[in-house]
Design a protein around this motif. Structure first.
Motif, mmCIF file in Angstrom:
data_model
loop_
_atom_site.group_PDB
_atom_site.id
_atom_site.type_symbol
_atom_site.label_atom_id
_atom_site.label_comp_id
_atom_site.label_asym_id
_atom_site.label_seq_id
_atom_site.Cartn_x
_atom_site.Cartn_y
_atom_site.Cartn_z
ATOM 1 N N TYR A 120 -22.986 5.384 -59.061
ATOM 2 C CA TYR A 120 -23.418 6.437 -58.167
ATOM 3 C C TYR A 120 -24.553 7.213 -58.555
ATOM 4 O O TYR A 120 -25.713 7.233 -58.096
ATOM 5 C CB TYR A 120 -22.371 7.123 -57.478
ATOM 6 C CG TYR A 120 -22.837 8.191 -56.442
ATOM 7 C CD1 TYR A 120 -23.126 7.825 -55.117
ATOM 8 C CD2 TYR A 120 -23.150 9.746 -57.015
ATOM 9 C CE1 TYR A 120 -23.958 8.812 -54.399
ATOM 10 C CE2 TYR A 120 -23.616 10.696 -56.167
ATOM 11 C CZ TYR A 120 -23.903 9.987 -54.798
ATOM 12 O OH TYR A 120 -24.742 11.061 -53.984
ATOM 13 N N LYS A 121 -24.373 7.763 -59.682
ATOM 14 C CA LYS A 121 -25.346 8.445 -60.478
ATOM 15 C C LYS A 121 -26.485 7.757 -60.706
ATOM 16 O O LYS A 121 -27.767 8.138 -60.788
ATOM 17 C CB LYS A 121 -24.755 9.566 -61.751
ATOM 18 C CG LYS A 121 -23.697 10.474 -61.055
ATOM 19 C CD LYS A 121 -23.130 11.052 -62.164
ATOM 20 C CE LYS A 121 -22.489 12.343 -61.862
ATOM 21 N NZ LYS A 121 -21.635 13.171 -62.942
ATOM 22 N N HIS A 166 -28.374 6.697 -57.690
ATOM 23 C CA HIS A 166 -29.357 8.222 -57.122
ATOM 24 C C HIS A 166 -30.533 8.399 -58.026
ATOM 25 O O HIS A 166 -31.639 8.530 -57.427
ATOM 26 C CB HIS A 166 -28.230 9.305 -57.154
ATOM 27 C CG HIS A 166 -28.881 10.614 -56.601
ATOM 28 N ND1 HIS A 166 -29.030 10.681 -55.334
ATOM 29 C CD2 HIS A 166 -29.026 11.586 -57.163
ATOM 30 C CE1 HIS A 166 -29.460 11.790 -55.150
ATOM 31 N NE2 HIS A 166 -29.772 12.384 -56.523
#
Length: 87
Positions: free
Chosen positions: A51-52, A55
């Motif tokens: 996710y990071k 992103h």
């Protein structure tokens, strides 16, 4: 690693320019990635935190273009991930 004139495992495109791989989408890895993008490199970012990582790459795509940065999930503590990601 994604080398010039090769296809990166997770690449959406074929790189024929200066390219580099960076492990980590936070801290030092993120800083290195941004500096390489500023210098005109195409960068493949690998991180265990999907996710990071995605992103961070999305943010860089907005500034430097989606043709210049991609994300690949990678856990360097797992040999299978590391081998898949490097070549």
């Amino acid at each position: 690693m994604c080398r010039p004139d090769t296809k990166c495992e997770s690449a959406r495109f074929y790189w024929k320019t200066q390219s580099e791989s960076v492990m980590g989408a936070q801290g030092l890895g993120a800083a290195i990635c941004i500096e390489l993008l500023k210098q005109g490199y195409k960068v493949c970012v690998a991180d265990i935190q999907e996710y990071k990582g995605k992103h961070f790459v999305h943010q860089q795509e907005e500034e430097f273009g989606s043709e210049n940065v991609i994300f690949s999930a990678c856990d360097v503590t797992k040999e299978s991930d590391y081998i898949r990601w490097t070549f």
